[in-house]
Design a protein around this motif. Structure first.
Motif, mmCIF file in Angstrom:
data_model
loop_
_atom_site.group_PDB
_atom_site.id
_atom_site.type_symbol
_atom_site.label_atom_id
_atom_site.label_comp_id
_atom_site.label_asym_id
_atom_site.label_seq_id
_atom_site.Cartn_x
_atom_site.Cartn_y
_atom_site.Cartn_z
ATOM 1 N N PHE A 143 0.923 -1.153 0.131
ATOM 2 C CA PHE A 143 -0.079 0.013 -0.011
ATOM 3 C C PHE A 143 0.890 1.456 -0.044
ATOM 4 C CE2 PHE A 143 -1.957 3.286 2.410
ATOM 5 C CZ PHE A 143 -3.133 3.672 1.783
ATOM 6 N N VAL A 144 1.985 1.520 0.859
ATOM 7 C CA VAL A 144 2.987 2.625 0.995
ATOM 8 C C VAL A 144 3.460 2.548 -0.329
ATOM 9 C CG1 VAL A 144 4.691 3.525 2.173
ATOM 10 C CG2 VAL A 144 2.647 2.394 3.337
ATOM 11 N N LEU A 145 4.117 1.616 -0.744
ATOM 12 C CA LEU A 145 4.915 1.794 -1.995
ATOM 13 C C LEU A 145 3.906 2.386 -3.063
ATOM 14 C CD1 LEU A 145 7.596 1.148 -3.428
ATOM 15 C CD2 LEU A 145 6.680 -1.066 -4.173
ATOM 16 N N ALA A 146 2.622 1.739 -3.437
ATOM 17 C CA ALA A 146 1.912 2.216 -4.646
ATOM 18 C C ALA A 146 1.143 3.653 -4.352
ATOM 19 C CB ALA A 146 0.738 1.181 -4.312
ATOM 20 N N LYS A 147 1.205 4.002 -3.067
ATOM 21 C CA LYS A 147 0.956 5.332 -2.928
ATOM 22 C C LYS A 147 1.746 6.373 -3.038
ATOM 23 C CE LYS A 147 -3.829 5.570 -1.727
ATOM 24 N NZ LYS A 147 -4.757 6.235 -2.473
ATOM 25 N N MET A 148 3.301 5.932 -2.660
ATOM 26 C CA MET A 148 4.245 6.684 -2.839
ATOM 27 C C MET A 148 4.513 6.865 -4.343
ATOM 28 S SD MET A 148 6.821 5.868 0.375
ATOM 29 C CE MET A 148 7.971 7.358 -0.066
ATOM 30 N N LYS A 149 4.252 5.978 -5.141
ATOM 31 C CA LYS A 149 4.467 5.836 -6.388
ATOM 32 C C LYS A 149 3.521 6.995 -7.266
ATOM 33 C CE LYS A 149 5.037 2.920 -10.865
ATOM 34 N NZ LYS A 149 4.873 2.084 -11.229
ATOM 35 N N VAL A 150 2.598 7.211 -6.709
ATOM 36 C CA VAL A 150 1.620 8.292 -7.343
ATOM 37 C C VAL A 150 2.077 9.240 -6.961
ATOM 38 C CG1 VAL A 150 -0.756 8.688 -7.375
ATOM 39 C CG2 VAL A 150 -0.462 6.241 -7.649
ATOM 40 N N TRP A 151 2.335 9.792 -5.590
ATOM 41 C CA TRP A 151 2.810 11.028 -5.024
ATOM 42 C C TRP A 151 3.746 11.424 -5.624
ATOM 43 C CZ3 TRP A 151 1.943 8.852 0.544
ATOM 44 C CH2 TRP A 151 0.711 8.734 0.793
ATOM 45 N N THR A 152 4.930 10.532 -5.869
ATOM 46 C CA THR A 152 6.205 11.018 -6.579
ATOM 47 C C THR A 152 6.181 11.091 -8.003
ATOM 48 O OG1 THR A 152 7.261 8.660 -6.412
ATOM 49 C CG2 THR A 152 7.528 10.188 -4.479
ATOM 50 N N GLN A 153 5.098 10.435 -8.724
ATOM 51 C CA GLN A 153 4.993 10.358 -9.925
ATOM 52 C C GLN A 153 5.775 9.442 -10.695
ATOM 53 O OE1 GLN A 153 5.194 14.568 -11.322
ATOM 54 N NE2 GLN A 153 3.137 14.943 -10.958
ATOM 55 N N GLY A 154 6.221 8.379 -9.998
ATOM 56 C CA GLY A 154 7.019 7.224 -10.289
ATOM 57 C C GLY A 154 8.745 7.376 -10.034
ATOM 58 N N ARG A 155 8.766 8.740 -9.630
ATOM 59 C CA ARG A 155 10.329 9.061 -9.228
ATOM 60 C C ARG A 155 11.039 8.396 -7.746
ATOM 61 N NH1 ARG A 155 10.077 15.358 -9.821
ATOM 62 N NH2 ARG A 155 8.096 14.742 -8.848
ATOM 63 N N TYR A 156 12.143 8.706 -7.701
ATOM 64 C CA TYR A 156 12.787 8.086 -6.325
ATOM 65 C C TYR A 156 12.381 6.682 -5.787
ATOM 66 C CZ TYR A 156 12.738 13.270 -6.466
ATOM 67 O OH TYR A 156 12.806 14.594 -6.640
ATOM 68 N N LEU A 157 12.748 5.847 -6.749
ATOM 69 C CA LEU A 157 12.292 4.378 -6.200
ATOM 70 C C LEU A 157 12.859 3.954 -4.952
ATOM 71 C CD1 LEU A 157 10.918 1.334 -6.911
ATOM 72 C CD2 LEU A 157 13.000 1.189 -8.546
ATOM 73 N N TRP A 158 13.944 4.328 -5.002
ATOM 74 C CA TRP A 158 14.694 4.063 -3.406
ATOM 75 C C TRP A 158 14.085 4.528 -2.301
ATOM 76 C CZ3 TRP A 158 16.278 7.674 -0.377
ATOM 77 C CH2 TRP A 158 16.461 9.324 -0.839
ATOM 78 N N MET A 159 13.716 5.634 -2.589
ATOM 79 C CA MET A 159 12.645 6.195 -1.131
ATOM 80 C C MET A 159 11.645 5.363 -1.185
ATOM 81 S SD MET A 159 11.105 9.969 -0.883
ATOM 82 C CE MET A 159 12.741 10.762 -1.302
ATOM 83 N N ARG A 160 10.914 5.010 -2.200
ATOM 84 C CA ARG A 160 9.686 4.256 -2.070
ATOM 85 C C ARG A 160 9.841 2.854 -1.163
ATOM 86 N NH1 ARG A 160 7.968 3.522 -7.047
ATOM 87 N NH2 ARG A 160 9.594 4.867 -8.530
ATOM 88 N N THR A 161 10.848 2.163 -1.964
ATOM 89 C CA THR A 161 11.087 0.998 -1.397
ATOM 90 C C THR A 161 11.698 0.671 0.109
ATOM 91 O OG1 THR A 161 13.420 0.988 -2.360
ATOM 92 C CG2 THR A 161 11.770 -0.019 -3.720
ATOM 93 N N ILE A 162 12.452 1.559 0.376
ATOM 94 C CA ILE A 162 12.896 1.914 1.686
ATOM 95 C C ILE A 162 11.888 2.289 2.757
ATOM 96 C CG2 ILE A 162 14.575 2.854 3.196
ATOM 97 C CD1 ILE A 162 16.647 2.850 1.221
ATOM 98 N N GLY A 163 10.930 3.309 2.345
ATOM 99 C CA GLY A 163 9.994 3.841 2.864
ATOM 100 C C GLY A 163 8.772 2.765 3.320
ATOM 101 N N SER A 164 8.721 2.128 2.240
ATOM 102 C CA SER A 164 7.431 1.142 2.639
ATOM 103 C C SER A 164 7.903 -0.120 3.420
ATOM 104 C CB SER A 164 7.098 0.521 1.093
ATOM 105 O OG SER A 164 8.188 -0.244 0.407
ATOM 106 N N THR A 165 9.192 -0.370 3.384
ATOM 107 C CA THR A 165 9.904 -1.423 3.906
ATOM 108 C C THR A 165 9.871 -0.799 5.677
ATOM 109 O OG1 THR A 165 11.289 -2.148 2.281
ATOM 110 C CG2 THR A 165 12.160 -2.884 4.657
ATOM 111 N N VAL A 166 10.200 0.075 5.885
ATOM 112 C CA VAL A 166 10.252 0.846 7.161
ATOM 113 C C VAL A 166 8.783 0.520 7.828
ATOM 114 C CG1 VAL A 166 10.330 2.797 8.485
ATOM 115 C CG2 VAL A 166 11.998 2.310 6.937
ATOM 116 N N VAL A 167 7.795 0.635 7.111
ATOM 117 C CA VAL A 167 6.518 0.565 7.667
ATOM 118 C C VAL A 167 5.888 -0.971 7.585
ATOM 119 C CG1 VAL A 167 3.950 1.154 7.211
ATOM 120 C CG2 VAL A 167 5.645 2.981 6.579
#
Length: 247
Positions: A143-167
């Motif tokens: 959920f966090v990864l998918a939402k962050m992908k929309v928010w970042t418009q597909g940028r910053y994959l590293w931020m999305r994968t690490i952020g979703s893993t933290v949660v």
């Protein structure tokens, strides 16, 4: 086949070449991590601290989260949801069959029953804890990864994968060990919370270290499948059966 420059909504039917293979890899890692290392605490010696305990399954269980990230990033939340439920069903079947085999009477003279029960005879408390933690953690991660992908418009994959893993991994670790081992002999409260913290930190560190691998696999899959999926109209309920919310 869609071009990568033209994003595909998450609910649009698409024939994928490698989706089934990624699903198989996810379920395999999930079953192995629960079968081999789920209930064994180990330790490392840290300078100035001494022995620091961690769960042995942390050595390769995080790979299932990395594959989960790859699934959500490459195929969207709805298809990742299907894989999570497939893994959940596989865990349930494995737990049931382990219970059946342990309960079967051993052949006369076979000396391994006690060891077999120790390794495979997990209580239903441990089984339930593992399944609840997996379910909650994986869905939170996706959920966090998918939402962050929309928010970042597909940028910053590293931020999305690490952020979703933290949660996701934080939720998983916070659920499984207290629910499975709190109050049991050999699991003092200090050890329990030390393992919870260790699991969370090590899993997140694994995700960060393997970020180049995640980038390489995601890039290869997107080129092979020819799609870039954004979950802009996806129903994020874990229990939804449709791939796209009706407006």
């Amino acid at each position: 086949m869609e071009n990568l420059d033209r994003p595909v909504p998450a609910g649009q039917p698409t024939n994928f070449r490698y989706y089934d293979l990624v699903m198989a890899a996810f379920v395999t890692i999930l079953l192995l991590s629960n079968l081999i290392g789920a209930s064994k605490p180990s330790y490392v010696v840290l300078p100035g601290i001494g022995e620091w305990s961690f769960g042995a399954g942390v050595l390769f269980f995080p790979v299932s989260y990395i594959i989960g990230d790859i699934l959500t990033e490459s195929y969207g939340y709805a298809r990742a949801r299907r894989v999570i439920w497939t893994g959940f069903a596989a865990l349930l079947f494995m737990a049931f069959m382990a219970w059946v085999v342990v309960q079967l009477p051993p052949a006369e003279g076979w000396p391994g029953q006690d060891a077999y029960e120790f390794v495979f005879g997990n209580s239903w408390r441990i089984v339930i804890a593992s399944m609840v933690a997996f379910w909650a953690g994986e869905f939170a991660n996706s959920f966090v990864l998918a939402k962050m992908k929309v928010w970042t418009q597909g940028r910053y994959l590293w931020m999305r994968t690490i952020g979703s893993t933290v949660v996701g991994q934080g939720l998983d670790s916070l659920i499984v060990y207290p629910l499975a081992f709190y109050g049991l002999a050999g699991w003092p409260i200090e050890l329990l919370w030390q393992v919870v913290l260790s699991q969370w930190l090590i899993k997140t560190a694994w995700e960060a270290l393997l970020t180049p691998v995640t980038y390489a696999v995601v890039g290869a899959l997107k080129r092979a499948e020819g799609t870039e999926i954004f979950d802009t109209d996806t129903d994020f309920s874990p229990f939804a059966t449709s791939q796209q919310r009706t407006k």
